[in-house]
Design a protein around this motif. Structure first.
Motif, PDB file in Angstrom:
ATOM      1  N   ALA A 190      13.939  -6.180  -6.931  1.00 53.43           N
ATOM      2  CA  ALA A 190      12.527  -6.128  -6.542  1.00 53.43           C
ATOM      3  C   ALA A 190      12.385  -5.260  -5.307  1.00 53.43           C
ATOM      4  O   ALA A 190      13.200  -5.334  -4.385  1.00 53.43           O
ATOM      5  CB  ALA A 190      12.003  -7.532  -6.250  1.00 53.43           C
ATOM      6  N   VAL A 191      11.356  -4.441  -5.301  1.00 52.15           N
ATOM      7  CA  VAL A 191      11.063  -3.589  -4.156  1.00 52.15           C
ATOM      8  C   VAL A 191       9.623  -3.840  -3.743  1.00 52.15           C
ATOM      9  O   VAL A 191       8.715  -3.787  -4.576  1.00 52.15           O
ATOM     10  CB  VAL A 191      11.259  -2.098  -4.491  1.00 52.15           C
ATOM     11  CG1 VAL A 191      10.841  -1.216  -3.331  1.00 52.15           C
ATOM     12  CG2 VAL A 191      12.710  -1.823  -4.875  1.00 52.15           C
ATOM     13  N   GLU A 192       9.441  -4.147  -2.465  1.00 53.79           N
ATOM     14  CA  GLU A 192       8.101  -4.281  -1.916  1.00 53.79           C
ATOM     15  C   GLU A 192       7.651  -2.922  -1.387  1.00 53.79           C
ATOM     16  O   GLU A 192       8.389  -2.268  -0.656  1.00 53.79           O
ATOM     17  CB  GLU A 192       8.067  -5.289  -0.770  1.00 53.79           C
ATOM     18  CG  GLU A 192       8.336  -6.698  -1.183  1.00 53.79           C
ATOM     19  CD  GLU A 192       8.344  -7.663  -0.027  1.00 53.79           C
ATOM     20  OE1 GLU A 192       8.318  -8.874  -0.296  1.00 53.79           O
ATOM     21  OE2 GLU A 192       8.400  -7.224   1.149  1.00 53.79           O
ATOM     22  N   VAL A 193       6.444  -2.531  -1.758  1.00 52.32           N
ATOM     23  CA  VAL A 193       5.840  -1.303  -1.253  1.00 52.32           C
ATOM     24  C   VAL A 193       4.705  -1.724  -0.324  1.00 52.32           C
ATOM     25  O   VAL A 193       3.776  -2.416  -0.750  1.00 52.32           O
ATOM     26  CB  VAL A 193       5.300  -0.415  -2.391  1.00 52.32           C
ATOM     27  CG1 VAL A 193       4.680   0.850  -1.833  1.00 52.32           C
ATOM     28  CG2 VAL A 193       6.402  -0.083  -3.384  1.00 52.32           C
ATOM     29  N   HIS A 194       4.807  -1.330   0.942  1.00 50.09           N
ATOM     30  CA  HIS A 194       3.805  -1.665   1.951  1.00 50.09           C
ATOM     31  C   HIS A 194       2.930  -0.433   2.178  1.00 50.09           C
ATOM     32  O   HIS A 194       3.447   0.649   2.469  1.00 50.09           O
ATOM     33  CB  HIS A 194       4.489  -2.065   3.267  1.00 50.09           C
ATOM     34  CG  HIS A 194       5.365  -3.260   3.132  1.00 50.09           C
ATOM     35  ND1 HIS A 194       5.032  -4.477   3.662  1.00 50.09           N
ATOM     36  CD2 HIS A 194       6.556  -3.439   2.508  1.00 50.09           C
ATOM     37  CE1 HIS A 194       5.988  -5.363   3.392  1.00 50.09           C
ATOM     38  NE2 HIS A 194       6.923  -4.734   2.676  1.00 50.09           N
ATOM     39  N   HIS A 195       1.604  -0.619   2.054  1.00 48.95           N
ATOM     40  CA  HIS A 195       0.661   0.499   2.187  1.00 48.95           C
ATOM     41  C   HIS A 195      -0.662  -0.031   2.727  1.00 48.95           C
ATOM     42  O   HIS A 195      -1.272  -0.909   2.119  1.00 48.95           O
ATOM     43  CB  HIS A 195       0.463   1.169   0.826  1.00 48.95           C
ATOM     44  CG  HIS A 195      -0.546   2.267   0.827  1.00 48.95           C
ATOM     45  ND1 HIS A 195      -1.825   2.085   0.372  1.00 48.95           N
ATOM     46  CD2 HIS A 195      -0.464   3.556   1.232  1.00 48.95           C
ATOM     47  CE1 HIS A 195      -2.507   3.216   0.479  1.00 48.95           C
ATOM     48  NE2 HIS A 195      -1.699   4.127   1.003  1.00 48.95           N
ATOM     49  N   GLU A 196      -1.059   0.488   3.878  1.00 50.84           N
ATOM     50  CA  GLU A 196      -2.351   0.150   4.483  1.00 50.84           C
ATOM     51  C   GLU A 196      -2.590  -1.352   4.554  1.00 50.84           C
ATOM     52  O   GLU A 196      -3.666  -1.845   4.195  1.00 50.84           O
ATOM     53  CB  GLU A 196      -3.482   0.860   3.743  1.00 50.84           C
ATOM     54  CG  GLU A 196      -3.423   2.367   3.869  1.00 50.84           C
ATOM     55  CD  GLU A 196      -4.599   3.077   3.221  1.00 50.84           C
ATOM     56  OE1 GLU A 196      -5.386   2.451   2.477  1.00 50.84           O
ATOM     57  OE2 GLU A 196      -4.719   4.297   3.474  1.00 50.84           O
ATOM     58  N   GLY A 197      -1.592  -2.099   5.009  1.00 56.07           N
ATOM     59  CA  GLY A 197      -1.736  -3.535   5.196  1.00 56.07           C
ATOM     60  C   GLY A 197      -1.578  -4.382   3.950  1.00 56.07           C
ATOM     61  O   GLY A 197      -1.659  -5.610   4.020  1.00 56.07           O
ATOM     62  N   ARG A 198      -1.341  -3.764   2.820  1.00 52.47           N
ATOM     63  CA  ARG A 198      -1.133  -4.509   1.576  1.00 52.47           C
ATOM     64  C   ARG A 198       0.317  -4.375   1.140  1.00 52.47           C
ATOM     65  O   ARG A 198       0.990  -3.412   1.493  1.00 52.47           O
ATOM     66  CB  ARG A 198      -2.042  -3.980   0.473  1.00 52.47           C
ATOM     67  CG  ARG A 198      -3.526  -4.232   0.787  1.00 52.47           C
ATOM     68  CD  ARG A 198      -4.425  -3.936  -0.357  1.00 52.47           C
ATOM     69  NE  ARG A 198      -4.120  -4.814  -1.500  1.00 52.47           N
ATOM     70  CZ  ARG A 198      -4.609  -4.635  -2.715  1.00 52.47           C
ATOM     71  NH1 ARG A 198      -5.411  -3.620  -2.962  1.00 52.47           N
ATOM     72  NH2 ARG A 198      -4.293  -5.452  -3.697  1.00 52.47           N
ATOM     73  N   VAL A 199       0.760  -5.335   0.342  1.00 52.71           N
ATOM     74  CA  VAL A 199       2.130  -5.327  -0.175  1.00 52.71           C
ATOM     75  C   VAL A 199       2.082  -5.519  -1.691  1.00 52.71           C
ATOM     76  O   VAL A 199       1.419  -6.427  -2.185  1.00 52.71           O
ATOM     77  CB  VAL A 199       2.972  -6.462   0.456  1.00 52.71           C
ATOM     78  CG1 VAL A 199       4.380  -6.465  -0.126  1.00 52.71           C
ATOM     79  CG2 VAL A 199       3.012  -6.333   1.971  1.00 52.71           C
ATOM     80  N   TRP A 200       2.779  -4.635  -2.395  1.00 55.03           N
ATOM     81  CA  TRP A 200       2.946  -4.754  -3.840  1.00 55.03           C
ATOM     82  C   TRP A 200       4.424  -4.944  -4.113  1.00 55.03           C
ATOM     83  O   TRP A 200       5.258  -4.239  -3.544  1.00 55.03           O
ATOM     84  CB  TRP A 200       2.476  -3.490  -4.567  1.00 55.03           C
ATOM     85  CG  TRP A 200       0.992  -3.333  -4.578  1.00 55.03           C
ATOM     86  CD1 TRP A 200       0.118  -3.775  -5.537  1.00 55.03           C
ATOM     87  CD2 TRP A 200       0.195  -2.672  -3.595  1.00 55.03           C
ATOM     88  NE1 TRP A 200      -1.165  -3.430  -5.189  1.00 55.03           N
ATOM     89  CE2 TRP A 200      -1.147  -2.751  -3.999  1.00 55.03           C
ATOM     90  CE3 TRP A 200       0.490  -2.030  -2.389  1.00 55.03           C
ATOM     91  CZ2 TRP A 200      -2.185  -2.221  -3.272  1.00 55.03           C
ATOM     92  CZ3 TRP A 200      -0.552  -1.492  -1.653  1.00 55.03           C
ATOM     93  CH2 TRP A 200      -1.866  -1.588  -2.097  1.00 55.03           C
ATOM     94  N   THR A 201       4.757  -5.876  -4.996  1.00 58.59           N
ATOM     95  CA  THR A 201       6.142  -6.081  -5.393  1.00 58.59           C
ATOM     96  C   THR A 201       6.351  -5.458  -6.767  1.00 58.59           C
ATOM     97  O   THR A 201       5.665  -5.813  -7.727  1.00 58.59           O
ATOM     98  CB  THR A 201       6.496  -7.577  -5.422  1.00 58.59           C
ATOM     99  OG1 THR A 201       6.273  -8.119  -4.110  1.00 58.59           O
ATOM    100  CG2 THR A 201       7.955  -7.776  -5.812  1.00 58.59           C
ATOM    101  N   LEU A 202       7.278  -4.511  -6.819  1.00 61.35           N
ATOM    102  CA  LEU A 202       7.604  -3.825  -8.068  1.00 61.35           C
ATOM    103  C   LEU A 202       8.908  -4.390  -8.617  1.00 61.35           C
ATOM    104  O   LEU A 202       9.896  -4.476  -7.890  1.00 61.35           O
ATOM    105  CB  LEU A 202       7.777  -2.328  -7.831  1.00 61.35           C
ATOM    106  CG  LEU A 202       6.654  -1.582  -7.114  1.00 61.35           C
ATOM    107  CD1 LEU A 202       7.036  -0.114  -6.949  1.00 61.35           C
ATOM    108  CD2 LEU A 202       5.346  -1.723  -7.852  1.00 61.35           C
ATOM    109  N   THR A 203       8.909  -4.759  -9.885  1.00 61.21           N
ATOM    110  CA  THR A 203      10.136  -5.187 -10.555  1.00 61.21           C
ATOM    111  C   THR A 203      10.235  -4.434 -11.877  1.00 61.21           C
ATOM    112  O   THR A 203       9.232  -3.987 -12.433  1.00 61.21           O
ATOM    113  CB  THR A 203      10.154  -6.707 -10.814  1.00 61.21           C
ATOM    114  OG1 THR A 203       9.013  -7.066 -11.594  1.00 61.21           O
ATOM    115  CG2 THR A 203      10.161  -7.492  -9.508  1.00 61.21           C
ATOM    116  N   ALA A 204      11.450  -4.300 -12.364  1.00 65.95           N
ATOM    117  CA  ALA A 204      11.706  -3.536 -13.587  1.00 65.95           C
ATOM    118  C   ALA A 204      10.845  -4.041 -14.741  1.00 65.95           C
ATOM    119  O   ALA A 204      10.758  -5.242 -14.983  1.00 65.95           O
ATOM    120  CB  ALA A 204      13.175  -3.617 -13.952  1.00 65.95           C
TER     121      ALA A 204
END
Length: 123
Positions: free
Chosen positions: A65-79
């Motif tokens: 899992a990779v968290e992408v942090h952008h403009e105060g938000r966090v998205w978790t990407l998984t395969a």
């Protein structure tokens, strides 16, 4: 056609403590339109906020899992569940919150951002 093997492609490490490693799977000789990278983040590591110059970037998770942090938000990407597009000028940071390594396929267009890898030390 070009086929690159991730396991045998030279890896470079981002010049920051605990930084991710990346293998450039395409070169300027292969394409002047797009670059493809395989990026690995060790368990519990982060990559500081950064931008990608004039390049757009697509992150496609392969493992972990990779968290992408952008403009105060966090998205978790998984395969198999999500991918992220990062536009020109957008700043992001990445984190691997898991106990296992995480990896991403990264598509960059135009490929100039991938040229930065040449200055990273060998992993």
């Amino acid at each position: 056609m070009h086929v690159a093997e991730i396991a045998t492609s030279p890896r470079r490490r981002a010049p920051v403590p605990g930084g991710p490693t990346a293998a450039l799977l395409t070169t300027e000789e292969i394409s002047d339109q797009v670059a493809v990278l395989h990026v690995e983040l060790a368990a519990g590591t982060t990559m500081a906020e950064h931008e990608h110059g004039a390049s757009q970037v697509v992150l496609i998770p392969v493992a972990g899992a990779v968290e992408v942090h952008h403009e105060g938000r966090v998205w978790t990407l998984t395969a198999g569940t999500a991918a992220a597009h990062i536009g020109v000028g957008e700043r992001v940071s990445l984190a691997n919150p898991g106990a296992e390594p995480a990896s991403l396929m990264v598509v960059v267009s135009p490929p100039e951002f991938a040229d930065r890898l040449a200055s990273w030390p060998q992993a």
